[in-house]
Write an enzyme that holds these catalytic residues in place. Structure first.
Site: not given
Ligand code: BG6
Length: 468
Positions: A90, A157, A187, A191, A225, A244, A249
């Site tokens: 890049f 992100k 993302h 959901k 997690e 993150d 989120h």
């Molecule tokens: C991502 C993060 O955006 O979302 C990860 O970079 C995280 O660290 C993940 O584990 C969680 O997403 P999901 O859809 O698995 O809950």
């Protein structure tokens, strides 16, 4: 010719990366298989690995086989046949010139200008260079027909690393693309369960009148997690859990659960309502907690003295008539001993409790759980018999059982909406700026060590006090 009748070329920068392998390739295959993509659709990959088209098609086949073992071979072959590849770094302008040549060649073969969807599936540190590369290559103006179709960009992100850098980056992006062509991915917005929150709240007279400070005691939002950072040390170190999953989120989950009713269901109205809520959120950095799991510093690509947080708990408040004074907590953790992605809305207890003692009235809760795609309403019920003893019960709506979710995952929905030009599930400039403003004082408090970093055992929930 209208834009929707034109061929569409999706250009993936970072076309041999983890995101392309795990998320984008299977999503593309499923959309292709379902006939959801435009009639003439092509994929152009760009990354640092040296492949010719055949080599890249084999790469796609390997990744698809791993992600979707029962993929229809003939269908998949059609997708590979519609895929081409070029390689380059890049930081080198020639990379983008090669890309433009390849796109010109594709358009020549297609006999017309194509819509272009540029997907930055690369670590954010490359964004700036890519914006320059795109601007200087002429890609943005390469087609000479009067109405030459659209060029949209998808960015992942985290966008920027603090409020100022994000704003700067956004200004650069804004010089290339108008806001209606920028699709910032979170993302979580795609959901299905989270999308349902607006319907749950605003289409049911049972909940909306109670959804406010007079009746609600507290709101908790969690992404816990079991997984460690594993092979993502290079991405995660220095970034940390707050950037993150907190700055995006968790705050988007909060927006959905606390925003005012949008004027209608259009993308503009929903994004404006989310943004309005997000601008009224502030954090309480001095009351926050940050931790790192034991062993994190031994992860590949993590600095040996790293102080990056892998877990945090952050109290927030919302400055609005509806939510003034309601405690809100964001919690996240890697290697946190359990998988728990949920929003818990806890109601105040009745002032006078009918029962043998005060414990008879528990706190009612509404729990949105991403683990099993369910919404539960928790309440006290009378135990059968001659006393007024109570026990906890729940009414639970589970998507899989009641309204089967299609096997489409979030990335399919996001790609489809980007191709269709629907920005509802994408983050606007205003939302992004507001989310950075909320976390900025926390990042400062942590960088200046006003909040100590706690080491917690990997695999144990750091938010459950251990009995000493
Ligand atoms: C991502 C993060 O955006 O979302 C990860 O970079 C995280 O660290 C993940 O584990 C969680 O997403 P999901 O859809 O698995 O809950």
């Amino acid at each position: 010719m209208s834009s929707s009748a034109r061929p569409t070329i999706m250009i993936v920068l970072g076309a041999t990366g983890d995101l392309m392998a795990r998320k984008i390739t299977p999503a593309l295959y499923r959309l292709w298989h379902g006939g959801c993509l435009p009639a003439q659709f092509e994929l152009v990959g760009l990354a640092g690995h040296v492949y010719d088209d055949a080599g890249y098609r084999q790469w796609l086949a390997d990744k698809l086989q791993a992600a979707v073992p029962d993929a229809d071979r003939a269908m998949a072959e059609q997708l590979y046949a519609a895929s081409t590849y070029t390689h380059g770094r890049f930081e080198q302008p020639e990379t983008f010139q090669k890309l433009v040549q390849l796109l010109r060649e594709r358009e020549r073969q297609l006999g017309q200008c194509a819509n272009k969807l540029i997907y930055l599936a690369v670590p954010p540190l490359h964004y700036k260079r890519i914006f320059h590369g795109l601007a200087e290559s002429g890609l943005m103006v390469m087609c000479e027909e009067a109405d030459s179709g659209w060029i949209r960009i998808l960015v992942e992100k985290p966008f920027g690393s603090d409020a100022e850098k994000a704003e700067q980056l956004d200004l650069e992006l804004g010089q290339l693309f108008a806001e209606e062509h920028v699709f910032r991915i979170d993302h979580y917005l795609a959901k299905e369960l989270l999308q349902n929150i607006l319907t749950f709240r605003f289409s049911n007279g049972l909940f909306e009148p109670l959804w406010q400070r007079q009746y609600i005691e507290r709101i908790e939002l969690e992404i816990l997690e079991t997984a460690t950072v594993a092979h993502r040390g290079g991405f995660f170190d220095g970034l940390g859990a707050l950037r993150d999953v907190g700055q995006n989120h968790l705050l988007q989950m909060l927006a959905l659960v606390t925003m005012e009713q949008p004027t209608d269901t259009s993308a503009n109205a929903i994004r404006a309502a989310r943004a309005m809520l997000l601008t009224s959120v502030s954090a309480l950095p001095e009351q926050s907690w940050r931790g790192q799991y034991d062993g994190y510093r031994q992860t590949p690509d993590v600095a040996s003295g790293s102080t990056t947080e892998t877990a945090f708990r952050l109290p927030l408040q919302i400055d609005s008539p509806r939510w003034q004074g309601v405690p809100i907590f964001l919690t996240a953790g890697k290697a946190a001993g359990e998988n728990r992605r949920r929003i818990t809305v806890t109601f105040k207890r009745p002032e006078r409790c009918l029962g043998p003692n005060d414990n008879a009235c528990r706190y009612n809760q509404v729990i949105f759980s991403l683990e099993d795609d369910s919404i539960a309403i928790c309440f006290s019920a009378k135990q059968p018999g001659r006393t007024f003893a109570t026990e906890p019960k729940a009414l639970r709506f589970v998507y899989a059982a009641d309204l089967p979710l299609s096997d489409s995952d979030e990335y399919e929905r996001l790609l489809l909406d980007a191709v269709g030009g629907d920005q509802t599930l994408f983050v606007s400039t205003a939302e992004m700026a507001a989310m950075w403003q909320t976390v900025e004082p926390v990042l400062t408090a942590w960088q200046t060590d006003r909040v100590p970093l706690t080491i917690y055992p990997a695999g144990a929930n750091p938010f459950i006090p251990t009995s000493a």
